[in-house]
Motif scaffolding. Structure first.
Motif, PDB file in Angstrom:
ATOM      1  N   PRO A 138      69.411  29.244  27.502  1.00  0.00           N
ATOM      2  CA  PRO A 138      68.445  29.213  28.506  1.00  0.00           C
ATOM      3  C   PRO A 138      69.574  28.391  28.922  1.00  0.00           C
ATOM      4  N   GLY A 139      69.273  28.690  30.853  1.00  0.00           N
ATOM      5  CA  GLY A 139      70.226  27.533  31.661  1.00  0.00           C
ATOM      6  C   GLY A 139      70.162  27.512  33.254  1.00  0.00           C
ATOM      7  N   GLY A 140      70.911  27.450  33.807  1.00  0.00           N
ATOM      8  CA  GLY A 140      70.996  27.328  35.535  1.00  0.00           C
ATOM      9  C   GLY A 140      71.845  28.385  35.732  1.00  0.00           C
ATOM     10  N   ILE A 141      72.205  28.088  37.682  1.00  0.00           N
ATOM     11  CA  ILE A 141      72.705  29.322  38.004  1.00  0.00           C
ATOM     12  C   ILE A 141      74.276  29.659  37.114  1.00  0.00           C
ATOM     13  N   GLY A 142      74.408  28.383  36.855  1.00  0.00           N
ATOM     14  CA  GLY A 142      76.213  28.650  36.482  1.00  0.00           C
ATOM     15  C   GLY A 142      75.769  29.005  34.828  1.00  0.00           C
ATOM     16  N   THR A 143      74.976  29.194  34.491  1.00  0.00           N
ATOM     17  CA  THR A 143      74.544  29.727  33.438  1.00  0.00           C
ATOM     18  C   THR A 143      74.853  31.170  33.398  1.00  0.00           C
ATOM     19  N   LEU A 144      73.611  31.707  34.168  1.00  0.00           N
ATOM     20  CA  LEU A 144      73.926  33.419  34.747  1.00  0.00           C
ATOM     21  C   LEU A 144      74.988  33.948  35.393  1.00  0.00           C
ATOM     22  N   GLU A 145      75.323  33.241  35.879  1.00  0.00           N
ATOM     23  CA  GLU A 145      76.566  33.531  36.459  1.00  0.00           C
ATOM     24  C   GLU A 145      77.745  33.854  35.723  1.00  0.00           C
ATOM     25  N   GLU A 146      77.758  32.862  34.841  1.00  0.00           N
ATOM     26  CA  GLU A 146      78.893  33.415  33.435  1.00  0.00           C
ATOM     27  C   GLU A 146      78.474  34.267  32.680  1.00  0.00           C
ATOM     28  N   LEU A 147      76.922  34.767  32.063  1.00  0.00           N
ATOM     29  CA  LEU A 147      76.404  35.241  31.463  1.00  0.00           C
ATOM     30  C   LEU A 147      76.831  36.812  32.497  1.00  0.00           C
ATOM     31  N   ILE A 148      77.019  36.661  33.571  1.00  0.00           N
ATOM     32  CA  ILE A 148      76.332  38.101  34.676  1.00  0.00           C
ATOM     33  C   ILE A 148      77.881  38.370  34.666  1.00  0.00           C
ATOM     34  N   GLU A 149      78.933  37.698  34.809  1.00  0.00           N
ATOM     35  CA  GLU A 149      79.935  37.274  34.720  1.00  0.00           C
ATOM     36  C   GLU A 149      80.742  38.393  33.531  1.00  0.00           C
ATOM     37  N   GLN A 150      80.340  38.084  32.760  1.00  0.00           N
ATOM     38  CA  GLN A 150      81.326  38.755  31.139  1.00  0.00           C
ATOM     39  C   GLN A 150      80.418  40.328  30.669  1.00  0.00           C
TER      40      GLN A 150
END
Length: 233
Positions: A138-150
């Motif tokens: 779990p995390g915020g926008i930064g975590t989401l962005e990094e996940l989606i990038e991979q």
């Protein structure tokens, strides 16, 4: 388009890939083994204790399995709880943090391998090259962005490293709904499927990732691949 969902020891596993399946490896080829995992997670604790507890549990599991943690280098929130648990368990940690975030995210003193980079782009690329797999807690926008990038890089054939979503307490369920909506609306199409796993229990993450790479040669986890060729975009 294949859309398989299995509910077993790894929680739920989603595979949207209908591409070619790798054939058997030559007898002399070594099966891939995950030795490092890049974990994306929040620099805050969130409101529910379950999130911090999951970070600690996963850190302890990584240390016990001898898997090196690659993460953003912070010492607060889930990031700090995760890294501290790895260190406390005798594991190895590589923290990668931009110079401008050292004070804001309070880089963890116990991280022996702390890499200071000039910017976010360098940070993300270094995290990619250091890791054999990716896990999003779990995390915020930064975590989401990094996940989606991979997930995007995998979608475009840039790597074969597994991407896992740790769905602690159903945290990522809204994202799963959005991804299904994208597919239903025709924006995730055959040839551009998104392959990822959703794992509900922290204890199942490492076994699930190891199982996913077992049929690959080790070099498949270290190479950046040529992009796939697609038809109409």
């Amino acid at each position: 388009m294949a859309d398989l969902a299995a509910h077993g020891r790894y929680g739920s596993f989603k595979d949207d890939s209908s591409g070619p399946v790798a054939g058997p490896m030559p007898e002399e080829a070594a099966m891939a083994t995950i030795t490092s995992i890049c974990v994306y997670c929040g620099s805050g604790n969130g409101h529910a204790d379950i999130h911090v507890n999951a970070a600690k549990e996963f850190g302890a599991a990584m240390a016990k399995a001898g898997i090196r943690l690659v993460y953003g280098g912070g010492g607060i929130g889930l990031m700090g709880a995760l890294a501290s648990a790895v260190i406390d368990g005798g594991g190895k940690v590589t923290g990668i943090i931009p110079d401008f975030l050292k004070r804001k995210e309070m880089s963890l003193d116990g991280v022996m391998d702390l890499v200071i980079v000039p910017d976010m782009h360098t940070r993300k690329m270094r995290m990619f090259t250091e890791a054999d797999a990716f896990v999003a807690l779990p995390g915020g926008i930064g975590t989401l962005e990094e996940l989606i990038e991979q997930m995007t890089w995998a979608q475009l054939g840039r790597h074969a490293k597994p991407v896992a979503i740790a769905n602690v307490g159903g945290f990522w369920d809204p994202l799963r709904v959005l991804l299904d909506h994208m597919k239903d609306e025709g924006f995730i199409r055959p040839g551009l499927q998104v392959k990822y796993s959703v794992i509900d229990e922290v204890r199942d993450i490492i076994p699930a990732l190891q199982a996913q790479v077992a049929s690959l040669p080790q070099e498949a986890l270290s190479a950046e691949h040529d992009p796939i060729v697609t038809g109409k975009m």
